[in-house]
Motif scaffolding. Sequence first.
Motif, PDB file in Angstrom:
ATOM      1  N   LEU A 122      36.970  50.326   2.778  1.00 45.87           N
ATOM      2  CA  LEU A 122      37.724  51.250   1.936  1.00 45.87           C
ATOM      3  C   LEU A 122      36.917  52.518   1.654  1.00 45.87           C
ATOM      4  CD1 LEU A 122      39.384  48.899  -0.726  1.00 45.87           C
ATOM      5  CD2 LEU A 122      40.458  49.966   1.263  1.00 45.87           C
ATOM      6  N   ALA A 123      35.602  52.369   1.385  1.00 49.39           N
ATOM      7  CA  ALA A 123      34.774  53.515   1.023  1.00 49.39           C
ATOM      8  C   ALA A 123      34.617  54.491   2.184  1.00 49.39           C
ATOM      9  CB  ALA A 123      33.407  53.029   0.551  1.00 49.39           C
ATOM     10  N   ILE A 124      34.538  53.970   3.406  1.00 49.92           N
ATOM     11  CA  ILE A 124      34.296  54.820   4.577  1.00 49.92           C
ATOM     12  C   ILE A 124      35.593  55.314   5.213  1.00 49.92           C
ATOM     13  CG2 ILE A 124      33.321  54.843   6.914  1.00 49.92           C
ATOM     14  CD1 ILE A 124      31.206  52.849   5.845  1.00 49.92           C
ATOM     15  N   CYS A 125      36.597  54.436   5.278  1.00 50.58           N
ATOM     16  CA  CYS A 125      37.848  54.807   5.951  1.00 50.58           C
ATOM     17  C   CYS A 125      38.837  55.514   5.030  1.00 50.58           C
ATOM     18  CB  CYS A 125      38.502  53.556   6.548  1.00 50.58           C
ATOM     19  SG  CYS A 125      37.496  52.730   7.794  1.00 50.58           S
ATOM     20  N   PHE A 126      38.766  55.219   3.725  1.00 53.70           N
ATOM     21  CA  PHE A 126      39.684  55.848   2.767  1.00 53.70           C
ATOM     22  C   PHE A 126      38.897  56.339   1.544  1.00 53.70           C
ATOM     23  CE2 PHE A 126      41.953  52.467   5.009  1.00 53.70           C
ATOM     24  CZ  PHE A 126      43.011  53.172   5.557  1.00 53.70           C
ATOM     25  N   PRO A 127      37.966  57.273   1.731  1.00 53.19           N
ATOM     26  CA  PRO A 127      37.107  57.698   0.613  1.00 53.19           C
ATOM     27  C   PRO A 127      37.864  58.331  -0.552  1.00 53.19           C
ATOM     28  CG  PRO A 127      36.877  59.173   2.500  1.00 53.19           C
ATOM     29  CD  PRO A 127      37.676  57.994   2.977  1.00 53.19           C
ATOM     30  N   LEU A 128      38.931  59.081  -0.259  1.00 55.73           N
ATOM     31  CA  LEU A 128      39.674  59.755  -1.326  1.00 55.73           C
ATOM     32  C   LEU A 128      40.511  58.772  -2.146  1.00 55.73           C
ATOM     33  CD1 LEU A 128      40.849  62.976   0.560  1.00 55.73           C
ATOM     34  CD2 LEU A 128      38.843  62.666  -0.914  1.00 55.73           C
ATOM     35  N   GLN A 129      40.936  57.678  -1.530  1.00 50.10           N
ATOM     36  CA  GLN A 129      41.754  56.684  -2.240  1.00 50.10           C
ATOM     37  C   GLN A 129      40.938  55.478  -2.715  1.00 50.10           C
ATOM     38  OE1 GLN A 129      42.664  57.600   1.060  1.00 50.10           O
ATOM     39  NE2 GLN A 129      43.996  59.272   0.349  1.00 50.10           N
ATOM     40  N   TYR A 130      39.600  55.559  -2.556  1.00 52.16           N
ATOM     41  CA  TYR A 130      38.755  54.396  -2.839  1.00 52.16           C
ATOM     42  C   TYR A 130      38.897  53.916  -4.284  1.00 52.16           C
ATOM     43  CZ  TYR A 130      34.560  51.567  -3.502  1.00 52.16           C
ATOM     44  OH  TYR A 130      33.687  50.562  -3.821  1.00 52.16           O
ATOM     45  N   ASN A 131      38.786  54.831  -5.242  1.00 52.51           N
ATOM     46  CA  ASN A 131      38.867  54.442  -6.656  1.00 52.51           C
ATOM     47  C   ASN A 131      40.239  53.914  -7.029  1.00 52.51           C
ATOM     48  OD1 ASN A 131      36.187  55.143  -7.218  1.00 52.51           O
ATOM     49  ND2 ASN A 131      36.734  57.297  -7.594  1.00 52.51           N
ATOM     50  N   THR A 132      41.250  54.365  -6.327  1.00 54.59           N
ATOM     51  CA  THR A 132      42.602  53.862  -6.590  1.00 54.59           C
ATOM     52  C   THR A 132      42.755  52.433  -6.078  1.00 54.59           C
ATOM     53  OG1 THR A 132      43.488  56.102  -6.367  1.00 54.59           O
ATOM     54  CG2 THR A 132      45.061  54.278  -6.218  1.00 54.59           C
ATOM     55  N   HIS A 133      42.199  52.163  -4.905  1.00 57.80           N
ATOM     56  CA  HIS A 133      42.305  50.828  -4.314  1.00 57.80           C
ATOM     57  C   HIS A 133      41.366  49.818  -4.990  1.00 57.80           C
ATOM     58  CE1 HIS A 133      45.041  51.839  -1.101  1.00 57.80           C
ATOM     59  NE2 HIS A 133      44.250  52.801  -0.641  1.00 57.80           N
ATOM     60  N   MET A 134      40.137  50.244  -5.273  1.00 56.89           N
ATOM     61  CA  MET A 134      39.129  49.323  -5.799  1.00 56.89           C
ATOM     62  C   MET A 134      39.020  49.482  -7.312  1.00 56.89           C
ATOM     63  SD  MET A 134      37.320  46.833  -4.753  1.00 56.89           S
ATOM     64  CE  MET A 134      37.229  47.047  -2.976  1.00 56.89           C
ATOM     65  N   THR A 135      40.002  48.941  -8.022  1.00 53.41           N
ATOM     66  CA  THR A 135      40.019  49.004  -9.479  1.00 53.41           C
ATOM     67  C   THR A 135      39.176  47.869 -10.062  1.00 53.41           C
ATOM     68  OG1 THR A 135      41.998  47.616  -9.618  1.00 53.41           O
ATOM     69  CG2 THR A 135      42.324  50.006  -9.432  1.00 53.41           C
ATOM     70  N   SER A 136      38.898  47.948 -11.362  1.00 51.58           N
ATOM     71  CA  SER A 136      38.101  46.908 -12.019  1.00 51.58           C
ATOM     72  C   SER A 136      38.803  45.563 -11.975  1.00 51.58           C
ATOM     73  CB  SER A 136      37.807  47.310 -13.469  1.00 51.58           C
ATOM     74  OG  SER A 136      39.010  47.553 -14.186  1.00 51.58           O
ATOM     75  N   ASN A 137      40.137  45.561 -12.125  1.00 50.54           N
ATOM     76  CA  ASN A 137      40.900  44.303 -12.054  1.00 50.54           C
ATOM     77  C   ASN A 137      40.821  43.688 -10.657  1.00 50.54           C
ATOM     78  OD1 ASN A 137      41.715  44.373 -14.718  1.00 50.54           O
ATOM     79  ND2 ASN A 137      43.635  45.454 -14.275  1.00 50.54           N
ATOM     80  N   LYS A 138      40.863  44.542  -9.646  1.00 50.17           N
ATOM     81  CA  LYS A 138      40.787  44.046  -8.275  1.00 50.17           C
ATOM     82  C   LYS A 138      39.395  43.472  -7.982  1.00 50.17           C
ATOM     83  CE  LYS A 138      42.157  45.305  -3.592  1.00 50.17           C
ATOM     84  NZ  LYS A 138      42.740  46.373  -2.744  1.00 50.17           N
ATOM     85  N   ILE A 139      38.363  44.136  -8.496  1.00 56.31           N
ATOM     86  CA  ILE A 139      37.000  43.643  -8.314  1.00 56.31           C
ATOM     87  C   ILE A 139      36.849  42.261  -8.934  1.00 56.31           C
ATOM     88  CG2 ILE A 139      34.579  44.036  -8.917  1.00 56.31           C
ATOM     89  CD1 ILE A 139      35.267  47.059  -8.935  1.00 56.31           C
ATOM     90  N   ALA A 140      37.325  42.120 -10.176  1.00 54.52           N
ATOM     91  CA  ALA A 140      37.232  40.836 -10.876  1.00 54.52           C
ATOM     92  C   ALA A 140      38.008  39.749 -10.144  1.00 54.52           C
ATOM     93  CB  ALA A 140      37.745  40.978 -12.309  1.00 54.52           C
ATOM     94  N   THR A 141      39.180  40.111  -9.617  1.00 54.78           N
ATOM     95  CA  THR A 141      40.000  39.142  -8.890  1.00 54.78           C
ATOM     96  C   THR A 141      39.323  38.688  -7.606  1.00 54.78           C
ATOM     97  OG1 THR A 141      42.035  40.119  -9.777  1.00 54.78           O
ATOM     98  CG2 THR A 141      42.250  38.748  -7.810  1.00 54.78           C
TER      99      THR A 141
END
Length: 309
Positions: A122-141
Motif C-alpha cells: 500500500l505504501a509503495i503502490c498507493f502512497p497518496l491513499q495509504y493513510n486512507t487504507h491503513m487506518t488505526s482500526n484496520k491495523i488493530a484488526t
Amino acid sequence: MINSTHVSFFTLAAYFDTGTLRLFYFMMVMSLYIAIVIVNVFLIAVICMNRSLHEPMYLFLCSLFVNELYGSTGVFPFLLVQILSDVHTVSAPLCFLQIFCVHTYGAIEYLNLAIMSYDRYLAICFPLQYNTHMTSNKIATLIALTWLYPLLACIFIIYLNSHSELCGNIIYKVYCDSHSVVKLACSDTRLVNTYGLIASFGTIFGAFIFIIYTYMRIFKVCFSGSKQTRQKAVSTCTPHLASLLNFSVGASFELIQSRFNMNSLPNMMRIFLSLYWLTCQPLFSPVMYGLKMSKIRVIGKSLMSNVGF
C-alpha cells in the motif's frame, strides 16, 4: 492400544550424551536465549516509548518482535532443562503445550510477514491513499487476526492429538511437535492430517502466496517508477525479504525432516536443522530490522545514550 489420556509422559529420543560438553552446550543455548530476549525487548520498548514510531509499519514490527519472544520462550527454557537432564522425558500436558506454542509461533510469524508485505504494498503502490487504507482500526484488526486465527486453529489440533489412541510415547526429536505425536497414533489419523493440511495451507502457504503477489506488484511499480521510489522500496523491503527468506529456509528444513527419513544425516546436524527456525529467526529479524531501518537505529541509539550505555 493406549489412549493418549493414559500416557503420562513422552520420551525425547533425539538427545544424546554430551558428556563433558554438556555445560558448554548449556551456556551456548543460554547465551543465545539471553541475546534474543534483550534484543527483542529493547526494540519493543523503542517502538512503544516513541510516538514517532506509532506508525503501521512499526506496529506490525512490534507484533513480530512479541511473537519472536513468545516462540523462543516456548522452546529455550525447555531445551536448557533437557540439556542438563539425564532423563529426557516430558509430561503429556507440557508436551501438548509446547506443540501449541511451536505451531502458533510459526503461523503467527508468517501472517505477520504477510501483513507487513501488504503494508509495504500500500505504501509503495498507493502512497497518496495509504493513510486512507491503513487506518488505526484496520491495523488493530489485522494484528488481532494475525494472533487469534492461529491460536484458535491450534486449539483444535491439540484437541485432536490429545484424543488420539497412541501405541507409544517415544518422540525422535528434541522437542514436541504435532506430526511426531500423530505418527504414534494407532487410530485413524485422516481427520487430524486433513485438518492440519488445510490449516497449514490457510496460514503458511496462503500467506506465502500473498507475499509473492504483493512483491510482484511492488517490483512492477519500482521498475516503472522514479529513483526515489526504488530507493524507498529497497530500504523498507530488504529487511522484510531477508527475514522472510531466513524463516522460510528454517521452516523448510523442519518440514523436510518431519516428512522424510533423514537418518543418513549426523544426529547433531538433524538437531540443528530442526531447531534453526525456532532459534535463529528470533535473533535474526530484530537485528536485521534494527540495523537496516534508520529510524529505529537512531532512536535506539538515543535511548541507549539516555540510560547510560
